[in-house]
Design an enzyme around this catalytic site. Structure first.
Site, PDB file in Angstrom:
ATOM      1  N   ARG A  71       3.022  -1.773  10.997  1.00  0.00           N
ATOM      2  CA  ARG A  71       4.123  -1.692  11.944  1.00  0.00           C
ATOM      3  C   ARG A  71       4.546  -3.010  12.579  1.00  0.00           C
ATOM      4  O   ARG A  71       5.745  -3.179  12.860  1.00  0.00           O
ATOM      5  CB  ARG A  71       3.817  -0.612  12.999  1.00  0.00           C
TER       6      ARG A  71
ATOM      7  N   THR B  22     -12.054   6.344  10.454  1.00  0.00           N
ATOM      8  CA  THR B  22     -12.182   5.837  11.826  1.00  0.00           C
ATOM      9  C   THR B  22     -11.789   6.885  12.859  1.00  0.00           C
ATOM     10  O   THR B  22     -12.074   6.715  14.036  1.00  0.00           O
ATOM     11  CB  THR B  22     -11.315   4.571  12.035  1.00  0.00           C
TER      12      THR B  22
ATOM     13  N   LYS C 251      -7.401   8.057  -1.378  1.00  0.00           N
ATOM     14  CA  LYS C 251      -8.691   8.588  -0.883  1.00  0.00           C
ATOM     15  C   LYS C 251      -9.161   9.781  -1.708  1.00  0.00           C
ATOM     16  O   LYS C 251      -9.352  10.878  -1.196  1.00  0.00           O
ATOM     17  CB  LYS C 251      -8.570   8.972   0.594  1.00  0.00           C
TER      18      LYS C 251
ATOM     19  N   LYS D 136       0.855  -1.194   0.000  1.00  0.00           N
ATOM     20  CA  LYS D 136       0.000   0.000   0.000  1.00  0.00           C
ATOM     21  C   LYS D 136       0.887   1.238   0.000  1.00  0.00           C
ATOM     22  O   LYS D 136       1.791   1.364   0.824  1.00  0.00           O
ATOM     23  CB  LYS D 136      -0.895  -0.001   1.245  1.00  0.00           C
TER      24      LYS D 136
ATOM     25  N   ASP E  30     -13.291  14.617  -4.987  1.00  0.00           N
ATOM     26  CA  ASP E  30     -13.329  15.832  -5.809  1.00  0.00           C
ATOM     27  C   ASP E  30     -14.604  15.782  -6.635  1.00  0.00           C
ATOM     28  O   ASP E  30     -15.419  14.858  -6.475  1.00  0.00           O
ATOM     29  CB  ASP E  30     -12.071  15.888  -6.701  1.00  0.00           C
TER      30      ASP E  30
ATOM     31  N   ASP F 257      -3.509   4.228  -1.842  1.00  0.00           N
ATOM     32  CA  ASP F 257      -4.456   4.690  -0.809  1.00  0.00           C
ATOM     33  C   ASP F 257      -4.492   6.207  -0.834  1.00  0.00           C
ATOM     34  O   ASP F 257      -3.996   6.875   0.074  1.00  0.00           O
ATOM     35  CB  ASP F 257      -4.005   4.158   0.561  1.00  0.00           C
TER      36      ASP F 257
END
Ligand code: C5P
Length: 229
Positions: free
Chosen positions: A208, A117, A64, A35, A67, A62
């Protein structure tokens, strides 16, 4: 040596393309899907995405998108031409429909981000929404399906709902995945890899626990082994 699990997506949340390249080299054949997010977008992320495709990897952009329809449609068409695999857009009906039009004739999958989130019910009320986050998530999953999106980004908590509404072929991509042995970092509601898949995820995003490990490749293989079990 087991083949990389194509359901495991590792986010390259690193400040520079050089560091991202280094991480990809360290992970080697243990990871096949990456990603690329906004942080790398700002530092030549698209060049990295093309490079990864050239190495036979799958790439999740990614970005997002959010527009007017015409801009989203044209951007999705350009990104589809680069041969990338997944693209995120915000879960508004016009935006989702435009992205789906833009990627027509390509293999690019459009995934909707339902509700970030980080937004609480109070944040949504302040923005003028009369719905709770949970109810807006459900509304937007339904709207993503109606717009022809290929899937959604869902927290482990929402994966089962997305799978139920979207049916068997729907993509349900779940961040917030933590093996028992890993630090939770800033993730609040986590699920273990096997649990997220059992709940309906088609793909998990696990960062991570792998990229911050002393041996990232060994950590990726450990996550993949849990996914297989
Ligand atoms: O390192 P970690 O596994 O927490 O990384 C999760 C990735 O998924 C990050 O790139 C983060 O931006 C992304 N993400 C998330 N939660 C969401 C949506 C995206 O953690 N709701």
């Amino acid at each position: 040596m087991p083949a990389a699990d194509p359901r495991l997506i590792v986010p390259l949340d690193l400040p520079t393309v050089a560091e991202a390249r280094d991480m990809v080299a360290r992970l080697g054949d243990a990871v096949s899907f990456y990603k690329v997010g906004l942080e790398l977008f700002a530092s030549d992320g698209m060049a990295l995405a093309r490079e990864l495709k050239g190495q036979g990897k799958q790439v999740f952009l990614d970005w997002k998108l959010h527009d007017i329809g015409a801009t989203v449609q044209r951007s999705a068409a350009v990104l589809a031409g680069a041969g990338c695999d997944f693209l995120t857009v915000h879960g508004e009906p016009q935006v989702m429909a435009a992205a789906v039009r833009g990627r027509q004739g390509s293999d690019l999958k459009v995934l909707a981000v339902t509700v970030l989130t980080s937004l609480t019910d109070a944040d949504l009320a302040e923005m003028g929404f009369s719905e709770t986050a949970a109810s807006l998530v459900e509304r937007r999953i339904r709207q993503a399906i109606a717009a022809g999106c290929d899937g959604v980004i869902a927290s482990p908590k929402e994966a089962a709902l997305a799978r139920r509404l979207g049916g068997p072929g729907f993509l349900v991509v779940t961040p917030g995945v933590r093996p028992d042995w890993a630090d939770r970092n800033d993730q609040q509601r986590v699920a273990a890899p096997a649990q997220a898949l059992a709940d309906g995820a088609s793909h998990i995003v696990c960062g991570r626990p792998i990229t911050a490990a002393a041996d990232p490749r060994a950590a990726a293989l450990r996550v993949a082994a849990e996914m297989a079990a």
